[in-house]
Design a protein around this motif. Structure first.
Motif, mmCIF file in Angstrom:
data_model
loop_
_atom_site.group_PDB
_atom_site.id
_atom_site.type_symbol
_atom_site.label_atom_id
_atom_site.label_comp_id
_atom_site.label_asym_id
_atom_site.label_seq_id
_atom_site.Cartn_x
_atom_site.Cartn_y
_atom_site.Cartn_z
ATOM 1 N N PRO A 1 -27.919 -16.435 20.779
ATOM 2 C CA PRO A 1 -28.185 -14.981 21.098
ATOM 3 C C PRO A 1 -29.116 -14.287 20.143
ATOM 4 O O PRO A 1 -29.161 -14.574 19.029
ATOM 5 N N ALA A 2 -29.593 -13.269 20.591
ATOM 6 C CA ALA A 2 -30.543 -12.439 19.612
ATOM 7 C C ALA A 2 -29.559 -11.477 18.734
ATOM 8 O O ALA A 2 -29.976 -11.188 17.588
ATOM 9 N N SER A 3 -28.350 -11.305 19.372
ATOM 10 C CA SER A 3 -27.504 -10.314 18.622
ATOM 11 C C SER A 3 -26.156 -10.420 19.523
ATOM 12 O O SER A 3 -25.952 -10.615 20.727
ATOM 13 N N ILE A 4 -24.833 -10.245 18.656
ATOM 14 C CA ILE A 4 -23.527 -10.160 19.060
ATOM 15 C C ILE A 4 -23.225 -8.814 18.328
ATOM 16 O O ILE A 4 -22.840 -8.584 17.517
ATOM 17 N N LEU A 5 -22.758 -7.864 19.356
ATOM 18 C CA LEU A 5 -22.092 -6.671 18.759
ATOM 19 C C LEU A 5 -20.708 -7.018 18.990
ATOM 20 O O LEU A 5 -20.158 -6.977 20.313
ATOM 21 N N CYS A 6 -20.084 -6.925 17.735
ATOM 22 C CA CYS A 6 -18.652 -7.094 17.826
ATOM 23 C C CYS A 6 -17.708 -6.065 17.583
ATOM 24 O O CYS A 6 -17.969 -5.241 16.451
ATOM 25 N N VAL A 7 -17.118 -5.695 18.658
ATOM 26 C CA VAL A 7 -16.457 -4.459 18.705
ATOM 27 C C VAL A 7 -14.903 -4.620 18.625
ATOM 28 O O VAL A 7 -14.363 -5.676 19.201
ATOM 29 N N ASP A 8 -14.216 -3.825 17.854
ATOM 30 C CA ASP A 8 -12.779 -3.907 17.932
ATOM 31 C C ASP A 8 -12.143 -2.544 17.535
ATOM 32 O O ASP A 8 -12.743 -2.080 16.510
ATOM 33 N N LEU A 9 -11.133 -2.109 18.375
ATOM 34 C CA LEU A 9 -10.415 -0.966 17.830
ATOM 35 C C LEU A 9 -9.584 -1.180 16.753
ATOM 36 O O LEU A 9 -9.214 0.000 16.260
ATOM 37 N N ASN A 10 -9.205 -2.224 16.521
ATOM 38 C CA ASN A 10 -8.535 -2.373 15.253
ATOM 39 C C ASN A 10 -9.234 -2.841 13.852
ATOM 40 O O ASN A 10 -10.037 -3.937 13.885
ATOM 41 N N PRO A 11 -9.415 -1.898 13.152
ATOM 42 C CA PRO A 11 -10.319 -2.024 11.926
ATOM 43 C C PRO A 11 -9.942 -3.362 11.134
ATOM 44 O O PRO A 11 -11.009 -3.608 10.342
ATOM 45 N N HIS A 12 -8.656 -3.705 11.086
ATOM 46 C CA HIS A 12 -8.376 -4.908 10.418
ATOM 47 C C HIS A 12 -8.917 -6.163 10.740
ATOM 48 O O HIS A 12 -9.264 -7.159 10.097
ATOM 49 N N GLN A 13 -9.226 -6.064 12.112
ATOM 50 C CA GLN A 13 -9.892 -7.447 12.625
ATOM 51 C C GLN A 13 -11.393 -7.638 11.984
ATOM 52 O O GLN A 13 -12.023 -8.599 11.791
ATOM 53 N N LEU A 14 -11.997 -6.156 11.964
ATOM 54 C CA LEU A 14 -13.593 -6.224 11.354
ATOM 55 C C LEU A 14 -13.296 -6.799 9.957
ATOM 56 O O LEU A 14 -14.297 -7.344 9.245
ATOM 57 N N THR A 15 -12.264 -6.049 9.448
ATOM 58 C CA THR A 15 -12.115 -6.549 7.667
ATOM 59 C C THR A 15 -11.930 -8.078 7.580
ATOM 60 O O THR A 15 -12.589 -8.894 6.748
ATOM 61 N N LEU A 16 -11.204 -8.768 8.976
ATOM 62 C CA LEU A 16 -11.188 -10.321 8.504
ATOM 63 C C LEU A 16 -12.517 -11.014 8.838
ATOM 64 O O LEU A 16 -12.913 -11.718 8.084
ATOM 65 N N LEU A 17 -13.204 -10.211 9.904
ATOM 66 C CA LEU A 17 -14.356 -10.979 10.345
ATOM 67 C C LEU A 17 -15.386 -10.976 9.255
ATOM 68 O O LEU A 17 -16.301 -11.826 8.736
ATOM 69 N N ARG A 18 -15.422 -9.754 8.434
ATOM 70 C CA ARG A 18 -16.389 -9.665 7.213
ATOM 71 C C ARG A 18 -15.740 -10.626 6.416
ATOM 72 O O ARG A 18 -16.912 -11.259 5.473
ATOM 73 N N LEU A 19 -14.884 -10.934 5.970
ATOM 74 C CA LEU A 19 -14.406 -11.900 4.986
ATOM 75 C C LEU A 19 -14.633 -13.666 5.427
ATOM 76 O O LEU A 19 -15.395 -14.251 4.645
ATOM 77 N N LYS A 20 -14.494 -13.809 6.777
ATOM 78 C CA LYS A 20 -15.124 -14.970 7.341
ATOM 79 C C LYS A 20 -16.688 -15.241 7.326
ATOM 80 O O LYS A 20 -17.319 -16.256 6.622
ATOM 81 N N ILE A 21 -17.403 -13.916 7.614
ATOM 82 C CA ILE A 21 -18.712 -13.865 7.362
ATOM 83 C C ILE A 21 -19.324 -14.470 5.907
ATOM 84 O O ILE A 21 -20.077 -15.290 5.613
ATOM 85 N N ALA A 22 -18.542 -13.742 5.000
ATOM 86 C CA ALA A 22 -19.048 -13.937 3.616
ATOM 87 C C ALA A 22 -18.458 -15.283 2.911
ATOM 88 O O ALA A 22 -19.201 -15.862 2.235
ATOM 89 N N ALA A 23 -17.234 -15.485 3.624
ATOM 90 C CA ALA A 23 -16.919 -17.045 2.968
ATOM 91 C C ALA A 23 -18.089 -18.229 3.813
ATOM 92 O O ALA A 23 -18.334 -19.219 2.967
ATOM 93 N N ILE A 24 -18.468 -17.994 4.975
ATOM 94 C CA ILE A 24 -19.428 -19.100 5.448
ATOM 95 C C ILE A 24 -20.802 -19.024 4.751
ATOM 96 O O ILE A 24 -21.433 -20.087 4.525
ATOM 97 N N ARG A 25 -21.029 -17.686 4.356
ATOM 98 C CA ARG A 25 -22.285 -17.360 3.728
ATOM 99 C C ARG A 25 -22.313 -17.986 2.290
ATOM 100 O O ARG A 25 -23.354 -18.715 1.753
ATOM 101 N N GLN A 26 -21.153 -18.035 1.770
ATOM 102 C CA GLN A 26 -21.133 -18.338 -0.049
ATOM 103 C C GLN A 26 -20.302 -19.727 -0.243
ATOM 104 O O GLN A 26 -20.949 -20.154 -1.169
ATOM 105 N N LEU A 27 -19.560 -20.039 0.591
ATOM 106 C CA LEU A 27 -18.780 -21.374 0.104
ATOM 107 C C LEU A 27 -19.298 -22.358 0.600
ATOM 108 O O LEU A 27 -20.166 -22.647 1.595
#
Length: 372
Positions: free
Chosen positions: A63-89
């Motif tokens: 896809p060109a983009s995926i807008l990841c929306v969530d009412l729960n801010p903790h889900q986005l905190t989790l997703l940012r961690l997964k993104i950082a882990a995939i990028r760095q580890l």
């Protein structure tokens, strides 16, 4: 049963379920999702973020983009961690952090990711080091509940019998084992007790099931699990492995984004993810040019009244390009898509994909939006 009070998304934010990570993994089948949405190269996708597994897997479809929306801010905190882990580890390190591989250094791996995370996220994860030490996939409220079911299964049936069940390479042998050594009064009683309305509502959130008009939850879930046990190899079903074994059955049975051959492509496309803490209605509210080609609405409509669900689908249709695909799941109560102008329902396709789903949801809906 009297009709419950009207609920919209904004009223959900105060519910207990949204005060912590509700899902550390996605419990919606990415194979079904990808078939339903049929994302094409260059598409713009809107998706509920949830545990992040499915938006990461959708990157495989270019896809060109995926807008990841969530009412729960903790889900986005989790997703940012997964993104950082995939990028760095490294791949092995990523599997350790998530809990796929045994590890004694998850806290150390977490610390290496902190420079990539916002300050608030660092503080959040510092306060949850003990959970991280057990594996990231154990941090969600729903995940802990489902894996507690697996702990009871292993206690009642024995660890060796559960492992044996996951060892079959032939479906007929697996079914025979299930019928002869598994299915019985203890197995059925476990569903009756563990998935009793009061228990599951306390474990997840009472508001999650406010629109469910029956009480025998365990019977319904038992029937769906039995179908999974008798129509596909459980060793290939990573949802069942995570629940019943307490870990993934193998490194070949993982969410698509986590498979080693797929990870380089996912890593290269991480910048296409756009994270937004908001309700779906807030994202869809501005009326403008059609901008989304696919919509993953997850199980949002479990929580909403019929009026709110209809309003939400109308909003989505206004933000959709002609022919845009959409889908959503229902956990216990089938929430049939309403007949609306601009919404093309696909009941036969929905039933076909629901049957193929590897997690025991009650219902799945998919269709398209067309120009009004």
């Amino acid at each position: 049963m009297p009709s419950p009070p009207f609920a919209d998304e904004n009223s959900l934010a105060a519910q207990p379920f949204f005060r912590e990570i509700g899902y550390s993994s996605c419990w919606e089948d990415p194979v079904v999702l990808r078939q339903a949405l049929a994302v094409r190269s260059g598409d713009c996708v809107l998706s509920i973020a949830s545990g992040g597994c499915n938006v990461l897997s959708l990157l495989l479809d270019d896809p060109a983009s995926i807008l990841c929306v969530d009412l729960n801010p903790h889900q986005l905190t989790l997703l940012r961690l997964k993104i950082a882990a995939i990028r760095q580890l490294e791949y092995s390190e990523l599997l350790e952090l998530l809990g796929v591989r045994v590890s004694s250094r998850r806290i150390e791996l977490l610390d290496t990711l902190f420079p990539e995370l916002p300050l608030a996220d660092r503080e959040y994860w510092r306060a949850r080091r003990r959970q991280i030490a057990q594996g990231l996939y154990r941090t969600g409220r729903t995940d802990r509940y489902l894996m507690a079911f697996g702990t009871l299964v292993r206690t009642l049936f024995g660890q060796s019998k559960v492992k044996q069940f996951f060892g079959f390479a032939e479906l007929d042998a697996q079914i025979e084992f299930y019928r002869s050594h598994w299915d019985g009064w203890r197995w059925r009683k476990l569903f009756e007790v563990f998935f009793h309305r009061q228990i599951i509502s306390r474990a997840k959130d009472p508001s999650h099931f406010r629109y469910v008009e029956f009480d025998r939850f365990g019977e319904r879930i038992y029937a769906r699990v039995e179908r999974l046990f008798t129509t596909g190899l459980v060793r290939e079903n990573y949802f069942l492995g995570l629940i019943m074994l307490g870990h993934y059955a193998s490194e070949t049975a993982l969410p698509p984004y986590l498979l080693e051959n797929n990870l380089p492509l996912v890593r290269a496309r991480l910048d296409r993810l756009i994270l937004r803490h908001a309700s779906l209605s807030a994202v869809l509210e501005p009326v403008g040019p059609a901008r989304f080609d696919a919509f993953n609405l997850s199980n949002l409509y479990d929580w909403l009244s019929d009026d709110a669900r209809i309003a939400s689908l109308r909003q989505a249709s206004m933000a959709a390009t002609p022919g845009a695909r959409w889908c959503y799941w229902s956990t216990l109560e089938p929430r049939l898509a309403p007949v609306l102008e601009g919404v093309d329902l696909q009941p036969e396709r929905s039933c076909e994909l629901a049957y193929a789903d590897r997690f025991p949801y009650a219902h799945f809906e998919t269709g398209t939006f067309f120009a009004q």
